[in-house]
Design a protein around this motif. Structure first.
Motif, PDB file in Angstrom:
ATOM      1  N   THR A  68       0.931  -1.135   0.071  1.00  0.00           N
ATOM      2  CA  THR A  68      -0.096  -0.092  -0.109  1.00  0.00           C
ATOM      3  C   THR A  68       0.856   1.483   0.008  1.00  0.00           C
ATOM      4  O   THR A  68       0.239   2.308  -0.620  1.00  0.00           O
ATOM      5  CB  THR A  68      -1.074   0.111   1.314  1.00  0.00           C
ATOM      6  OG1 THR A  68      -0.208  -0.237   2.595  1.00  0.00           O
ATOM      7  CG2 THR A  68      -1.867  -1.135   1.037  1.00  0.00           C
ATOM      8  N   ARG A  76      -2.624   0.868 -10.374  1.00  0.00           N
ATOM      9  CA  ARG A  76      -3.233  -0.164 -11.252  1.00  0.00           C
ATOM     10  C   ARG A  76      -2.877  -1.593 -10.641  1.00  0.00           C
ATOM     11  O   ARG A  76      -3.539  -2.452 -10.374  1.00  0.00           O
ATOM     12  CB  ARG A  76      -2.822  -0.006 -12.601  1.00  0.00           C
ATOM     13  CG  ARG A  76      -3.591  -1.293 -13.438  1.00  0.00           C
ATOM     14  CD  ARG A  76      -3.569  -1.008 -14.921  1.00  0.00           C
ATOM     15  NE  ARG A  76      -2.222  -0.475 -15.057  1.00  0.00           N
ATOM     16  CZ  ARG A  76      -1.278  -1.452 -15.839  1.00  0.00           C
ATOM     17  NH1 ARG A  76      -1.309  -2.522 -15.521  1.00  0.00           N
ATOM     18  NH2 ARG A  76      -0.125  -0.808 -15.914  1.00  0.00           N
ATOM     19  N   ASN A  79      -4.041  -1.956  -6.797  1.00  0.00           N
ATOM     20  CA  ASN A  79      -5.505  -2.128  -6.647  1.00  0.00           C
ATOM     21  C   ASN A  79      -5.826  -3.672  -7.107  1.00  0.00           C
ATOM     22  O   ASN A  79      -6.472  -4.395  -6.345  1.00  0.00           O
ATOM     23  CB  ASN A  79      -6.159  -1.362  -7.602  1.00  0.00           C
ATOM     24  CG  ASN A  79      -6.147   0.262  -7.104  1.00  0.00           C
ATOM     25  OD1 ASN A  79      -5.989   0.286  -6.089  1.00  0.00           O
ATOM     26  ND2 ASN A  79      -6.358   1.170  -7.994  1.00  0.00           N
ATOM     27  N   SER A  80      -4.972  -4.110  -8.132  1.00  0.00           N
ATOM     28  CA  SER A  80      -5.224  -5.497  -8.568  1.00  0.00           C
ATOM     29  C   SER A  80      -4.970  -6.767  -7.422  1.00  0.00           C
ATOM     30  O   SER A  80      -5.502  -7.228  -7.111  1.00  0.00           O
ATOM     31  CB  SER A  80      -4.445  -5.816  -9.718  1.00  0.00           C
ATOM     32  OG  SER A  80      -4.703  -7.296 -10.385  1.00  0.00           O
ATOM     33  N   SER A  82      -4.426  -5.892  -4.031  1.00  0.00           N
ATOM     34  CA  SER A  82      -5.213  -5.630  -2.980  1.00  0.00           C
ATOM     35  C   SER A  82      -6.728  -6.602  -3.032  1.00  0.00           C
ATOM     36  O   SER A  82      -7.217  -7.077  -2.269  1.00  0.00           O
ATOM     37  CB  SER A  82      -5.533  -4.344  -2.500  1.00  0.00           C
ATOM     38  OG  SER A  82      -6.058  -3.644  -3.740  1.00  0.00           O
ATOM     39  N   GLU A  83      -7.325  -6.210  -4.468  1.00  0.00           N
ATOM     40  CA  GLU A  83      -8.532  -6.969  -4.612  1.00  0.00           C
ATOM     41  C   GLU A  83      -8.544  -8.524  -4.576  1.00  0.00           C
ATOM     42  O   GLU A  83      -9.334  -9.306  -4.556  1.00  0.00           O
ATOM     43  CB  GLU A  83      -9.044  -6.475  -6.039  1.00  0.00           C
ATOM     44  CG  GLU A  83      -9.558  -5.081  -6.115  1.00  0.00           C
ATOM     45  CD  GLU A  83      -9.888  -4.513  -7.397  1.00  0.00           C
ATOM     46  OE1 GLU A  83      -9.806  -5.354  -8.417  1.00  0.00           O
ATOM     47  OE2 GLU A  83     -10.019  -3.173  -7.546  1.00  0.00           O
ATOM     48  N   SER A  84      -7.365  -8.937  -4.923  1.00  0.00           N
ATOM     49  CA  SER A  84      -6.973 -10.572  -4.766  1.00  0.00           C
ATOM     50  C   SER A  84      -7.079 -11.127  -3.585  1.00  0.00           C
ATOM     51  O   SER A  84      -7.260 -12.221  -3.448  1.00  0.00           O
ATOM     52  CB  SER A  84      -5.890 -10.746  -5.638  1.00  0.00           C
ATOM     53  OG  SER A  84      -4.683 -10.477  -4.950  1.00  0.00           O
ATOM     54  N   GLY A  85      -7.202 -10.259  -2.558  1.00  0.00           N
ATOM     55  CA  GLY A  85      -6.967 -10.832  -1.204  1.00  0.00           C
ATOM     56  C   GLY A  85      -5.828 -11.476  -0.812  1.00  0.00           C
ATOM     57  O   GLY A  85      -5.648 -12.112   0.181  1.00  0.00           O
ATOM     58  N   HIS A 121      -0.144  -9.379 -11.937  1.00  0.00           N
ATOM     59  CA  HIS A 121      -1.382  -8.332 -11.586  1.00  0.00           C
ATOM     60  C   HIS A 121      -1.044  -6.880 -12.208  1.00  0.00           C
ATOM     61  O   HIS A 121      -1.753  -6.187 -12.249  1.00  0.00           O
ATOM     62  CB  HIS A 121      -1.413  -8.099 -10.202  1.00  0.00           C
ATOM     63  CG  HIS A 121      -1.627  -8.990  -9.271  1.00  0.00           C
ATOM     64  ND1 HIS A 121      -3.029  -9.288  -9.053  1.00  0.00           N
ATOM     65  CD2 HIS A 121      -1.255 -10.280  -8.573  1.00  0.00           C
ATOM     66  CE1 HIS A 121      -3.445 -10.194  -8.405  1.00  0.00           C
ATOM     67  NE2 HIS A 121      -2.407 -10.939  -8.119  1.00  0.00           N
TER      68      HIS A 121
END
Length: 164
Positions: A68, A76, A79-80, A82-85, A121
């Protein structure tokens, strides 16, 4: 035995590019080679086979990257990821390796895993060409026409009397 200085050479002249992601690096999504200050590298005792060697040596490698707050990774890509967990609560990514008996090989494996993850990512598929868009539209029309034909056939046979 691998030497990390050979794997990721330190180049004092290019340190300025590690401070932030420039416009030219946006296509990749991150700065490579990774800035050494951007990740924490630690070693610990490995588990599994290896006999007395793994019980006495710190061969397992663990890399923690604060995703982060990284300025060397594009938004980009962040974000990819962090969205993947894959991130823990403070926004860090942990990558470990204990496949080898050698500390340096496990460290190299962690860096390779990090690069593959960032490549995955940060990938952006290319924009489709006009021919590809036309072909998709043509295929869609063909599918729709086939569906209509199937529905017509169903309706046709619903109204027929079959003598058995």
């Amino acid at each position: 035995m691998l030497n990390l200085k050979k794997v990721i050479p330190f180049q004092p002249s290019s340190c300025a590019r590690f401070l932030s992601l420039s416009a030219g690096d946006e296509s990749r999504g991150y700065v490579y080679p990774f800035p050494r200050r951007s990740y924490d590298l630690s070693h610990m005792r490995s588990s599994g086979p290896g006999g007395q060697h793994v019980n006495r040596r710190n061969t397992k490698a663990l890399i923690r990257v604060k995703i982060t707050g990284a300025t060397w990774i594009s938004e980009r890509t962040k974000n990819s990821i962090s969205e993947s967990g894959l991130l823990d609560k403070p926004g860090s990514l942990s990558i470990s390796s204990q496949g080898s008996r050698h500390q340096s090989e496990n460290t190299q494996d962690c860096l390779v895993k990090l690069q593959k993850l960032l490549d995955k990512h940060s990938y952006v598929p290319p924009e489709p060409s006009q021919e590809e868009l036309d072909e998709r539209e043509r295929q869609l029309k063909l599918r729709k026409e086939r569906w209509k034909q199937i529905e017509r056939t169903k309706k046709y046979y619903r109204n027929r009397d079959f003598d058995m």
